[in-house]
Design a protein around this motif. Structure first.
Motif, PDB file in Angstrom:
ATOM      1  N   GLU A  83    -114.401  16.117  46.705  1.00  0.00           N
ATOM      2  CA  GLU A  83    -114.958  15.128  47.636  1.00  0.00           C
ATOM      3  C   GLU A  83    -116.451  14.935  47.414  1.00  0.00           C
ATOM      4  O   GLU A  83    -116.971  13.834  47.468  1.00  0.00           O
ATOM      5  N   LYS A  84    -117.125  16.049  47.157  1.00  0.00           N
ATOM      6  CA  LYS A  84    -118.587  16.056  47.012  1.00  0.00           C
ATOM      7  C   LYS A  84    -119.043  15.397  45.712  1.00  0.00           C
ATOM      8  O   LYS A  84    -120.050  14.717  45.675  1.00  0.00           O
ATOM      9  N   GLU A  85    -118.310  15.676  44.632  1.00  0.00           N
ATOM     10  CA  GLU A  85    -118.768  15.243  43.308  1.00  0.00           C
ATOM     11  C   GLU A  85    -117.668  14.530  42.518  1.00  0.00           C
ATOM     12  O   GLU A  85    -117.277  15.004  41.451  1.00  0.00           O
ATOM     13  N   PRO A  86    -117.175  13.406  43.010  1.00  0.00           N
ATOM     14  CA  PRO A  86    -116.041  12.751  42.343  1.00  0.00           C
ATOM     15  C   PRO A  86    -116.341  12.249  40.925  1.00  0.00           C
ATOM     16  O   PRO A  86    -115.428  12.079  40.128  1.00  0.00           O
ATOM     17  N   GLU A  87    -117.598  12.056  40.621  1.00  0.00           N
ATOM     18  CA  GLU A  87    -117.973  11.563  39.283  1.00  0.00           C
ATOM     19  C   GLU A  87    -117.796  12.633  38.209  1.00  0.00           C
ATOM     20  O   GLU A  87    -117.386  12.363  37.093  1.00  0.00           O
ATOM     21  N   ARG A  88    -118.158  13.850  38.566  1.00  0.00           N
ATOM     22  CA  ARG A  88    -118.079  14.957  37.609  1.00  0.00           C
ATOM     23  C   ARG A  88    -116.751  15.699  37.681  1.00  0.00           C
ATOM     24  O   ARG A  88    -116.199  16.105  36.669  1.00  0.00           O
ATOM     25  N   PHE A  89    -116.245  15.891  38.891  1.00  0.00           N
ATOM     26  CA  PHE A  89    -115.113  16.793  39.112  1.00  0.00           C
ATOM     27  C   PHE A  89    -113.831  15.967  39.190  1.00  0.00           C
ATOM     28  O   PHE A  89    -113.517  15.356  40.207  1.00  0.00           O
ATOM     29  N   LEU A  90    -113.101  15.930  38.080  1.00  0.00           N
ATOM     30  CA  LEU A  90    -111.970  15.014  37.975  1.00  0.00           C
ATOM     31  C   LEU A  90    -110.649  15.739  38.208  1.00  0.00           C
ATOM     32  O   LEU A  90    -110.347  16.739  37.545  1.00  0.00           O
ATOM     33  N   CYS A  91    -109.882  15.225  39.154  1.00  0.00           N
ATOM     34  CA  CYS A  91    -108.611  15.874  39.505  1.00  0.00           C
ATOM     35  C   CYS A  91    -107.482  15.281  38.687  1.00  0.00           C
ATOM     36  O   CYS A  91    -107.348  14.057  38.602  1.00  0.00           O
ATOM     37  N   ILE A  92    -106.684  16.155  38.113  1.00  0.00           N
ATOM     38  CA  ILE A  92    -105.490  15.716  37.393  1.00  0.00           C
ATOM     39  C   ILE A  92    -104.288  16.353  38.082  1.00  0.00           C
ATOM     40  O   ILE A  92    -104.288  17.555  38.352  1.00  0.00           O
ATOM     41  N   ASP A  93    -103.302  15.527  38.377  1.00  0.00           N
ATOM     42  CA  ASP A  93    -102.108  15.996  39.069  1.00  0.00           C
ATOM     43  C   ASP A  93    -101.332  16.949  38.157  1.00  0.00           C
ATOM     44  O   ASP A  93    -100.717  16.523  37.179  1.00  0.00           O
ATOM     45  N   ALA A  94    -101.367  18.235  38.492  1.00  0.00           N
ATOM     46  CA  ALA A  94    -100.775  19.253  37.612  1.00  0.00           C
ATOM     47  C   ALA A  94     -99.293  19.490  37.903  1.00  0.00           C
ATOM     48  O   ALA A  94     -98.719  20.458  37.413  1.00  0.00           O
ATOM     49  N   ARG A  95     -98.681  18.579  38.693  1.00  0.00           N
ATOM     50  CA  ARG A  95     -97.225  18.672  38.884  1.00  0.00           C
ATOM     51  C   ARG A  95     -96.492  17.980  37.751  1.00  0.00           C
ATOM     52  O   ARG A  95     -95.288  18.071  37.627  1.00  0.00           O
ATOM     53  N   TYR A 117    -111.810  23.945  46.188  1.00  0.00           N
ATOM     54  CA  TYR A 117    -111.806  22.980  45.074  1.00  0.00           C
ATOM     55  C   TYR A 117    -111.746  21.539  45.601  1.00  0.00           C
ATOM     56  O   TYR A 117    -112.444  20.659  45.083  1.00  0.00           O
ATOM     57  N   LEU A 118    -110.918  21.304  46.612  1.00  0.00           N
ATOM     58  CA  LEU A 118    -110.801  19.937  47.134  1.00  0.00           C
ATOM     59  C   LEU A 118    -112.127  19.468  47.730  1.00  0.00           C
ATOM     60  O   LEU A 118    -112.480  18.285  47.641  1.00  0.00           O
ATOM     61  N   ARG A 119    -112.872  20.381  48.309  1.00  0.00           N
ATOM     62  CA  ARG A 119    -114.197  20.037  48.851  1.00  0.00           C
ATOM     63  C   ARG A 119    -115.138  19.570  47.726  1.00  0.00           C
ATOM     64  O   ARG A 119    -115.913  18.638  47.901  1.00  0.00           O
ATOM     65  N   PRO A 152    -122.124  21.117  34.164  1.00  0.00           N
ATOM     66  CA  PRO A 152    -121.212  20.594  33.134  1.00  0.00           C
ATOM     67  C   PRO A 152    -121.257  19.059  33.114  1.00  0.00           C
ATOM     68  O   PRO A 152    -121.574  18.436  34.126  1.00  0.00           O
ATOM     69  N   ASP A 153    -120.950  18.460  31.952  1.00  0.00           N
ATOM     70  CA  ASP A 153    -120.867  16.997  31.885  1.00  0.00           C
ATOM     71  C   ASP A 153    -119.645  16.512  32.659  1.00  0.00           C
ATOM     72  O   ASP A 153    -119.713  15.520  33.377  1.00  0.00           O
ATOM     73  N   VAL A 154    -118.540  17.216  32.461  1.00  0.00           N
ATOM     74  CA  VAL A 154    -117.294  16.868  33.146  1.00  0.00           C
ATOM     75  C   VAL A 154    -116.545  18.148  33.466  1.00  0.00           C
ATOM     76  O   VAL A 154    -116.529  19.084  32.676  1.00  0.00           O
ATOM     77  N   THR A 155    -115.912  18.160  34.636  1.00  0.00           N
ATOM     78  CA  THR A 155    -115.027  19.275  34.983  1.00  0.00           C
ATOM     79  C   THR A 155    -113.640  18.711  35.243  1.00  0.00           C
ATOM     80  O   THR A 155    -113.492  17.730  35.983  1.00  0.00           O
ATOM     81  N   ILE A 156    -112.653  19.327  34.614  1.00  0.00           N
ATOM     82  CA  ILE A 156    -111.269  18.901  34.823  1.00  0.00           C
ATOM     83  C   ILE A 156    -110.610  19.901  35.755  1.00  0.00           C
ATOM     84  O   ILE A 156    -110.563  21.100  35.457  1.00  0.00           O
TER      85      ILE A 156
END
Ligand code: TYD
Length: 206
Positions: A174-186, A169-171, A128-132
């Motif tokens: 860590e591995k792919e911070p450029e593609r795998f973007l974390c959004i605080d879902a709280r 998911y957290l791993r 994927p280009d980006v993963t949210i």
């Protein structure tokens, strides 16, 4: 392939608010008149939906972890070739509800098959280009759903499994911070929605 559309995937643990965000995103993109395809895994095509039935059927309790991982990958490549790639070639934005990161988290980490095995099984999966990633721990998701007094049930085997999925998911984060973007879902659904739009804009996808 330079004129092709972008491929965005959305991931998260059970109860993270993924469906709400997908509905809000679909509406926002529709309003902007952006040609897109919203789809999901496992499923999204006739054969892949048949595989989905097999995977999610509680009667298939004896299914091995390896068989499960292979079936997810089989459904994935069928859906990819039939739906995702043609839409990308038409220049559409494809948004997929779960993709290969679900296999890393559920089969790789929670079932214990490991990252490398899942990677090998998914050799045909287009990146994927980006993963949210809608970042909400299973504990928080559970408390949100059932209230703060339901603490003991978090210790159940089911909860342990979901904690492992979350760790998986957290791993990846860590591995792919450029593609795998974390959004605080709280945050509130509106805040999360705005953040998703801003991330996609920042990546030149919108
Ligand atoms: P679904 O009802 O679509 O769940 P959700 O609304 O949470 O997306 O069921 C899909 C289930 O399949 C979900 O529990 C996650 C799991 N799954 C895997 O274990 N591996 C995978 O590769 C994928 C795509 C999904």
């Amino acid at each position: 392939m330079s004129t092709r559309g972008k491929f965005v995937t959305i991931e998260g643990c059970d109860g993270c608010g993924k469906s709400t965000q997908l509905a809000m995103l679909s509406e926002a993109l529709g309003r902007r008149g952006i040609p897109c395809l919203f789809t999901r895994e496992p499923g999204g095509s006739r054969i892949a939906e048949r595989i989905r039935e097999m995977l999610l059927d509680p009667a298939n309790a004896e299914m091995t972890d390896e068989c499960e991982a292979l079936l997810y990958a089989a459904a994935r490549v069928q859906h990819l070739r039939e739906k995702v790639i043609p839409a990308l070639e038409e220049g559409r934005l494809v948004v997929c509800d779960r993709y290969v990161d679900s296999s890393y988290a559920y089969q790789g980490e929670a079932r214990g098959l490991g990252y490398e095995a899942v990677k090998a099984i998914n050799r045909y999966a287009l990146a994927p280009d980006v993963t949210i990633f809608l970042d909400l721990s299973p504990k928080e998701a559970f408390l949100r759903k059932h209230g703060a007094d339901a603490g003991d049930r978090l210790e159940s085997a089911g909860e342990a499994f979901h904690e492992k999925v979350y760790r998986g998911y957290l791993r990846i984060a860590e591995k792919e911070p450029e593609r795998f973007l974390c959004i605080d879902a709280r945050k509130t659904p509106e805040e999360i929605h705005r953040e998703i739009l801003s991330v996609l804009t920042g990546r030149g996808i919108l």
